[in-house]
Design an enzyme around this catalytic site. Structure first.
Site, short mmCIF file in Angstrom:
data_model
loop_
_atom_site.label_atom_id
_atom_site.label_comp_id
_atom_site.label_asym_id
_atom_site.label_seq_id
_atom_site.Cartn_x
_atom_site.Cartn_y
_atom_site.Cartn_z
N GLU A 1 -15.98 32.06 10.02
CA GLU A 1 -15.72 33.28 10.79
C GLU A 1 -15.63 34.46 9.82
O GLU A 1 -15.22 34.30 8.68
CB GLU A 1 -14.41 33.12 11.59
CG GLU A 1 -14.60 32.15 12.75
CD GLU A 1 -13.32 31.83 13.52
OE1 GLU A 1 -12.38 32.64 13.46
OE2 GLU A 1 -13.28 30.77 14.16
N CYS B 1 -7.87 9.35 -20.89
CA CYS B 1 -7.37 10.71 -20.64
C CYS B 1 -6.94 10.97 -19.20
O CYS B 1 -5.84 11.47 -18.97
CB CYS B 1 -8.44 11.73 -21.04
SG CYS B 1 -8.74 11.73 -22.80
P1 NAD Z 1 -14.22 28.17 20.63
O1 NAD Z 1 -12.94 27.60 21.08
O2 NAD Z 1 -14.25 29.56 20.05
O3 NAD Z 1 -15.27 28.15 21.81
C1 NAD Z 1 -15.51 27.05 22.63
C2 NAD Z 1 -16.12 27.58 23.91
O4 NAD Z 1 -16.52 26.46 24.69
C3 NAD Z 1 -15.17 28.41 24.78
O5 NAD Z 1 -15.76 29.63 25.11
C4 NAD Z 1 -14.97 27.53 26.03
O6 NAD Z 1 -14.76 28.29 27.21
C5 NAD Z 1 -16.30 26.79 26.05
N1 NAD Z 1 -16.30 25.58 26.86
C6 NAD Z 1 -15.35 24.63 26.99
N2 NAD Z 1 -15.75 23.67 27.85
C7 NAD Z 1 -17.00 23.99 28.24
C8 NAD Z 1 -17.97 23.38 29.08
N3 NAD Z 1 -17.72 22.23 29.71
N4 NAD Z 1 -19.15 23.99 29.27
C9 NAD Z 1 -19.44 25.15 28.63
N5 NAD Z 1 -18.55 25.78 27.82
C10 NAD Z 1 -17.37 25.21 27.61
O7 NAD Z 1 -14.83 27.13 19.60
P2 NAD Z 1 -15.54 27.42 18.18
O8 NAD Z 1 -14.56 27.94 17.21
O9 NAD Z 1 -16.81 28.16 18.42
O10 NAD Z 1 -15.87 25.94 17.72
C11 NAD Z 1 -16.84 25.15 18.40
C12 NAD Z 1 -17.10 23.91 17.59
O11 NAD Z 1 -17.68 24.24 16.33
C13 NAD Z 1 -15.84 23.09 17.24
O12 NAD Z 1 -16.17 21.72 17.23
C14 NAD Z 1 -15.49 23.56 15.87
O13 NAD Z 1 -14.73 22.58 15.15
C15 NAD Z 1 -16.87 23.76 15.26
N6 NAD Z 1 -16.94 24.75 14.19
C16 NAD Z 1 -16.26 25.93 14.27
C17 NAD Z 1 -16.38 26.87 13.25
C18 NAD Z 1 -15.66 28.19 13.33
O14 NAD Z 1 -15.73 28.94 12.35
N7 NAD Z 1 -14.99 28.53 14.40
C19 NAD Z 1 -17.21 26.61 12.16
C20 NAD Z 1 -17.90 25.41 12.11
C21 NAD Z 1 -17.77 24.48 13.14
#
Ligand code: NAD
Length: 432
Positions: A162, A269
């Site tokens: 992010e 070491c």
């Molecule tokens: P987030 O919580 O910001 O977003 C998830 C979204 O999915 C939400 O908008 C939610 O409303 C939606 N959602 C939930 N159920 C749903 C469904 N059935 N159909 C459609 N949409 C649905 O999540 P994020 O931070 O973007 O993370 C997503 C994935 O990516 C996670 O597995 C996380 O671990 C991984 N990830 C995140 C980051 C990061 O920087 N945030 C980086 C790498 C990987």
């Protein structure tokens, strides 16, 4: 140009959808949250991320990016679905795949009616095994037919951070796809044809594990740097300068050195110096849990080696390599010595081959070490590998000494290679 549905309009989904539409694909963002869908449809970003709102606004205006809550429409109008919904921790700390499962069920239901080829790509972070053991059967059940070439399930872990997510997308270290074969992976690589990142295909379990390893590595680096900093401060040194200087060594520190899993560490070491730091910290009540855990982590790895040997049921063992690495006669804190001691103590019939450690040539500290720690050593060391092969029904390869002998052609019994068999589920013979 591909027609793609991105499920989950959170941080990852929005950035992925916006960048893919910018790169020429037609993208439909899908979310259960109407407010997020409305936000994208109105050309604004539902999440705070530098540069994202401008990109979404541009792509929506160009008609390449749309958003909907309607899964039916999204699946009908696309050939590939990327799942980027959340995978939060459950109360017990386990990863929750519930949201991913809901998406699989609903898109599978549409494919049950549509009978068209479709590729489902897991972009969310999920532990290895969940895709294979939970999601694949769920998808098959929802689609109503066995997974075949026209219904593909693979994963494409996400490495964005992010606040720098768009730059990270464009300058990714690699695009990693876990798939059954490279033809299946190609459909995913096509989405990234505008980025110059290296494209790597592996199996789905390895791909998922890479993602977790990266995050664990990052967390460990921060914890390590902070513990070194806290100790440096206690010693009256500048922890920031210590770490800056540590990072200037690109040969051993910021490099792949010491990052190849295999057998335990040892030598004169590493154990001694880690022990000294941990001891000092303990005396001065500085909590350095990570540093203090290194030696017990190493011991646990040694116990895994012993268990592996035990599980073969063999008793006549030929150990290849005794010093902590090939080419030295230094036996101090060698994990192979500890392993040999354990095996002897438990009644195994052991012989050892290590051309660097011939008792007749040992002197001084090393001889004293042998006398103190492994008094039966002289009787156990054999001068030729053939004597090991004659004796053993299990050959245990401990160090690179194994690379200098012809065990593949000359030994017909069972072989355990501690350089890889403790850390890989793939067969040694198949890979080497
Ligand atoms: P987030 O919580 O910001 O977003 C998830 C979204 O999915 C939400 O908008 C939610 O409303 C939606 N959602 C939930 N159920 C749903 C469904 N059935 N159909 C459609 N949409 C649905 O999540 P994020 O931070 O973007 O993370 C997503 C994935 O990516 C996670 O597995 C996380 O671990 C991984 N990830 C995140 C980051 C990061 O920087 N945030 C980086 C790498 C990987």
């Amino acid at each position: 140009m591909k027609k793609v549905a991105v499920f989950g309009m959170g941080y990852v989904g929005c950035v992925t959808a916006a960048c893919m539409s910018r790169d020429g694909h037609r993208v439909i963002g899908v979310d259960i949250d109407q407010a997020k869908v409305d936000s994208i449809a109105g050309g604004t970003s539902p999440v705070e991320e530098p540069g994202l709102e401008a990109l979404i606004s541009e792509q929506v205006a160009a008609g390449r990016l749309t958003a909907t809550c309607d899964v039916d429409q999204a699946v009908r109008d696309t050939e590939l679905g990327l799942i980027a919904v959340g995978t939060p921790s459950s109360d017990d700390g386990a990863v929750s795949s519930q949201a991913v499962e809901r998406v699989i069920e609903s898109l599978g239901g549409v494919l049950n009616q549509e009978k068209k080829p479709y590729t489902v790509v897991i972009r969310s972070t999920l532990l290895p095994g969940i895709l294979e053991e939970r999601l694949a059967p769920l998808l098959e059940e929802a689609v109503g037919r066995a997974m075949s070439e026209d219904i593909v399930l693979c994963n494409n872990p996400e490495f964005l951070r992010e606040t720098t997510a768009i730059r990270d997308y464009d300058q990714a270290p690699f695009v990693l796809v876990g798939a059954a074969d490279s033809a299946q992976a190609q459909a995913v690589f096509d989405l990234y044809s505008k980025t110059s990142a290296e494209q790597i295909v592996t199996d789905t379990r390895t791909a998922a594990m890479v993602k977790y390893s990266c995050n664990a590595f990052h967390a460990m680096k921060v914890a390590f740097a902070n513990e070194i900093g806290a100790l440096a401060k206690a010693f009256g040194a500048d922890g920031q300068e210590v770490m800056q200087l540590l990072c200037r060594d690109h040969k051993l520190n910021i490099s792949p050195a010491y990052l190849r899993p295999g057998f335990a560490f040892g030598g004169s070491c590493l154990p001694k110096d880690v022990r000294a730091l941990a001891r000092h910290a303990q005396r001065h009540a500085i909590d350095v849990d990570l540093l203090a855990s290194l030696l017990s982590s190493n011991d646990a790895h040694l116990r895994r080696a012993h268990r592996l040997i035990q599980n073969t049921g063999k008793k006549a063992i030929g150990l290849v390599g005794l010093s902590f690495k090939a080419g030295t006669d230094d036996l101090r804190e060698s994990p192979q010595v500890v392993l040999a001691e354990t095996l002897l103590g438990r009644g195994y019939d052991l012989r050892i081959y290590d051309p660097g450690v011939m008792v007749s040539r040992l002197r001084g500290t090393n001889l004293a070490y042998v006398d103190e720690h492994l008094p039966h050593l002289a009787a156990l060391l054999v001068p030729k590998p053939s004597m090991l092969y004659e004796h053993a029904d299990l050959l245990v390869l401990g160090t690179e000494v194994a690379s200098g002998i012809n065990w593949r052609s000359d030994f017909s019994g069972e072989v355990l290679d501690l350089r890889r068999d403790l850390v890989t589920a793939r067969s040694s013979m198949a890979v080497s």
